[in-house]
Scaffold this active site. Structure first.
Site, mmCIF file in Angstrom:
data_model
loop_
_atom_site.group_PDB
_atom_site.id
_atom_site.type_symbol
_atom_site.label_atom_id
_atom_site.label_comp_id
_atom_site.label_asym_id
_atom_site.label_seq_id
_atom_site.Cartn_x
_atom_site.Cartn_y
_atom_site.Cartn_z
ATOM 1 N N ARG A 64 -7.442 9.849 -2.562
ATOM 2 C CA ARG A 64 -6.955 8.470 -2.411
ATOM 3 C C ARG A 64 -7.685 7.780 -1.257
ATOM 4 N NH1 ARG A 64 -1.405 6.031 -0.519
ATOM 5 N NH2 ARG A 64 -1.571 3.999 -1.531
ATOM 6 N N HIS A 68 -9.713 4.226 -1.302
ATOM 7 C CA HIS A 68 -9.400 3.093 -0.416
ATOM 8 C C HIS A 68 -10.587 2.760 0.488
ATOM 9 C CE1 HIS A 68 -4.779 2.727 -0.802
ATOM 10 N NE2 HIS A 68 -5.307 3.164 -1.914
ATOM 11 N N ASN A 95 -2.404 0.720 2.997
ATOM 12 C CA ASN A 95 -2.932 1.914 3.651
ATOM 13 C C ASN A 95 -1.886 2.657 4.474
ATOM 14 O OD1 ASN A 95 -5.490 1.893 2.601
ATOM 15 N ND2 ASN A 95 -6.338 0.590 4.222
ATOM 16 N N HIS A 181 -4.070 10.241 -10.588
ATOM 17 C CA HIS A 181 -2.611 10.254 -10.429
ATOM 18 C C HIS A 181 -1.969 11.450 -11.136
ATOM 19 C CE1 HIS A 181 -2.527 5.669 -9.396
ATOM 20 N NE2 HIS A 181 -3.040 6.406 -8.444
HETATM 21 C C1 HEM Z 1 -6.372 1.747 -10.399
HETATM 22 C C2 HEM Z 1 -5.734 1.276 -9.377
HETATM 23 C C3 HEM Z 1 -4.853 2.138 -8.514
HETATM 24 C C4 HEM Z 1 -3.653 1.778 -8.011
HETATM 25 C C5 HEM Z 1 -2.942 0.441 -8.222
HETATM 26 C C6 HEM Z 1 -3.141 2.901 -7.248
HETATM 27 C C7 HEM Z 1 -1.950 2.904 -6.555
HETATM 28 C C8 HEM Z 1 -1.402 4.024 -5.943
HETATM 29 C C9 HEM Z 1 -0.126 4.046 -5.288
HETATM 30 C C10 HEM Z 1 0.808 2.844 -5.120
HETATM 31 C C11 HEM Z 1 0.097 5.329 -4.860
HETATM 32 C C12 HEM Z 1 1.350 5.855 -4.170
HETATM 33 C C13 HEM Z 1 1.359 5.552 -2.680
HETATM 34 C C14 HEM Z 1 2.658 5.962 -2.060
HETATM 35 O O1 HEM Z 1 3.658 5.280 -2.312
HETATM 36 O O2 HEM Z 1 2.689 6.968 -1.304
HETATM 37 C C15 HEM Z 1 -1.052 6.106 -5.234
HETATM 38 C C16 HEM Z 1 -1.206 7.453 -4.969
HETATM 39 C C17 HEM Z 1 -2.357 8.134 -5.211
HETATM 40 N N1 HEM Z 1 -3.534 7.605 -5.719
HETATM 41 FE FE1 HEM Z 1 -3.769 5.786 -6.584
HETATM 42 N N2 HEM Z 1 -4.057 3.915 -7.303
HETATM 43 C C18 HEM Z 1 -5.119 3.503 -8.062
HETATM 44 C C19 HEM Z 1 -6.276 4.221 -8.297
HETATM 45 C C20 HEM Z 1 -6.553 5.421 -7.723
HETATM 46 C C21 HEM Z 1 -7.853 6.041 -7.717
HETATM 47 C C22 HEM Z 1 -9.114 5.406 -8.297
HETATM 48 C C23 HEM Z 1 -7.718 7.235 -7.089
HETATM 49 C C24 HEM Z 1 -8.753 8.276 -6.775
HETATM 50 C C25 HEM Z 1 -9.881 8.385 -7.383
HETATM 51 C C26 HEM Z 1 -6.326 7.374 -6.721
HETATM 52 C C27 HEM Z 1 -5.776 8.482 -6.130
HETATM 53 C C28 HEM Z 1 -4.457 8.613 -5.757
HETATM 54 C C29 HEM Z 1 -3.860 9.849 -5.289
HETATM 55 C C30 HEM Z 1 -4.530 11.205 -5.230
HETATM 56 C C31 HEM Z 1 -2.547 9.556 -4.928
HETATM 57 C C32 HEM Z 1 -1.511 10.516 -4.328
HETATM 58 C C33 HEM Z 1 -1.619 10.459 -2.817
HETATM 59 C C34 HEM Z 1 -0.695 11.402 -2.075
HETATM 60 O O3 HEM Z 1 -0.239 12.401 -2.644
HETATM 61 O O4 HEM Z 1 -0.470 11.132 -0.884
HETATM 62 N N3 HEM Z 1 -5.657 6.247 -7.093
HETATM 63 N N4 HEM Z 1 -1.964 5.294 -5.882
#
Ligand code: HEM
Length: 313
Positions: A64, A68, A95, A181
């Site tokens: 993530r 970002h 962030n 995700h």
């Molecule tokens: C397409 C648009 C995307 C949106 C709107 C989005 C949004 C989010 C949100 C809101 C969370 C949860 C944050 C929280 O409440 O703790 C999340 C978690 C995560 N996202 Fe995305 N994301 C997107 C694309 C991506 C991409 C491209 C990647 C990596 C290549 C990614 C990897 C992750 C990972 C691994 C988590 C889990 C993080 C953790 O366990 O702390 N996301 N994302």
């Protein structure tokens, strides 16, 4: 087993990517450092394996962070910079839920010890997929750019496609990278608007499967900002295609996940991944991750190699 499975699978994926991307025209290279610093990759991997075997939930946040970082000013580590007045990218709302910074601190410490002054913060973020290295660190980090430039979880399909297209990424990159995700966690605050009062009538998002919505409501009571849920219930530690299967069943957690069903092309690719159960997922994911890792990189004079990831030199 879970996170180690993730690590093994990501390592596999890098091997694919190494085969595919030997070098490119931007000065980024597979194997940028090994000639001078043959121990660099093992040093980074050792630190990450150690940290993750102590806390298995720390594998997903690195992916993530890379996302970002790359989406704002390119992959140049600007999200790591700290501002005394809290005006840097790191301080922007999207962030605030990033976690795992302690891994990067440990990696940077080890890297500085092993090959002092030669490896940027932008390059240490993920040796498991980030096979092209040679990035310099940026010197500017602005809160408002992250606030407006990072795509929110409420994004619809046009916002998603535009956000990716603006950075040279296509619909396949959008779907396959959203597949990230399949691992990790989310705070209730990131999706609770879908559970309560979605259109101002105390209703849930009608595109969300009602059984899944009921389960989420048990974990996230109205107004709960802090509780966390697994993004891919039952398999949130395993890097697999279950994300696509869930989204196809209207069980994607965010509106941005569900939105992938609202466009013919993204829906077709999503269903292909769900039905095909994975043979091309790792390869496709590796390719798209490498592509994302090329956004706006600095390889020349405009950047520096930071001594400490949180401060310009
Ligand atoms: C397409 C648009 C995307 C949106 C709107 C989005 C949004 C989010 C949100 C809101 C969370 C949860 C944050 C929280 O409440 O703790 C999340 C978690 C995560 N996202 Fe995305 N994301 C997107 C694309 C991506 C991409 C491209 C990647 C990596 C290549 C990614 C990897 C992750 C990972 C691994 C988590 C889990 C993080 C953790 O366990 O702390 N996301 N994302």
């Amino acid at each position: 087993m879970g996170s180690l499975t993730v690590l093994l699978q990501l390592t596999l994926l890098v091997s694919f990517a190494i085969l595919i991307f030997q070098a490119n025209g931007q000065g980024l290279k597979v194997g940028f450092y090994p000639y001078k610093w043959p121990n660099l990759e093992p040093v980074i991997k050792d630190v990450i394996y150690k940290v993750i075997s102590e806390d298995r939930t720390l594998a997903p946040p690195l992916q993530r962070m890379h996302f970002h970082d790359c989406f704002i000013r390119g992959c140049e580590g600007s999200f790591l910079l700290e501002s005394p007045t809290k005006q840097a990218e790191k301080d922007a709302f999207p962030n605030l839920t990033l976690r795992g910074f302690q891994i990067l601190d440990k990696v940077k410490l080890a890297v500085e010890k092993a090959c002092s002054g030669d490896v940027s913060s932008a390059d240490i973020m993920g040796p498991f997929w980030e096979v092209e290295t040679g990035r310099k660190d940026g010197k500017v980090s602005i809160l408002n750019e992250a606030l407006t430039g990072l795509i929110p979880p409420s994004a619809n399909i046009s916002t998603l496609k535009k956000g990716f297209a603006d950075r040279g990424l296509n619909m396949k990159d959008l779907v396959v990278l959203s597949g990230s995700h399949t691992i990790g966690i989310s705070h209730c605050s990131s999706f609770s608007n879908r559970l309560y009062n979605f259109t101002g009538k105390n209703d849930a998002d009608p595109t969300l499967d009602s059984e899944y919505a009921a389960k989420l409501k048990q974990k996230c009571k109205p107004g709960d900002q802090n509780s966390i849920v697994e993004m891919d219930p039952g398999s949130f530690k395993t890097f697999d295609v279950s994300y696509f299967t869930l989204v196809a069943k209207r069980r994607g957690l965010f509106e941005s996940d569900a939105a992938l069903l609202n466009d013919g092309e993204t829906k077709a690719y999503l269903k292909f991944q769900a039905l095909n159960k994975g043979p091309t997922f790792f390869k496709d994911f590796g390719e798209s991750m490498v592509k994302m890792g090329r956004i706006g990189v600095i390889t020349g004079e405009g950047g520096e190699i930071r001594k400490v990831c949180t401060k310009v030199n």
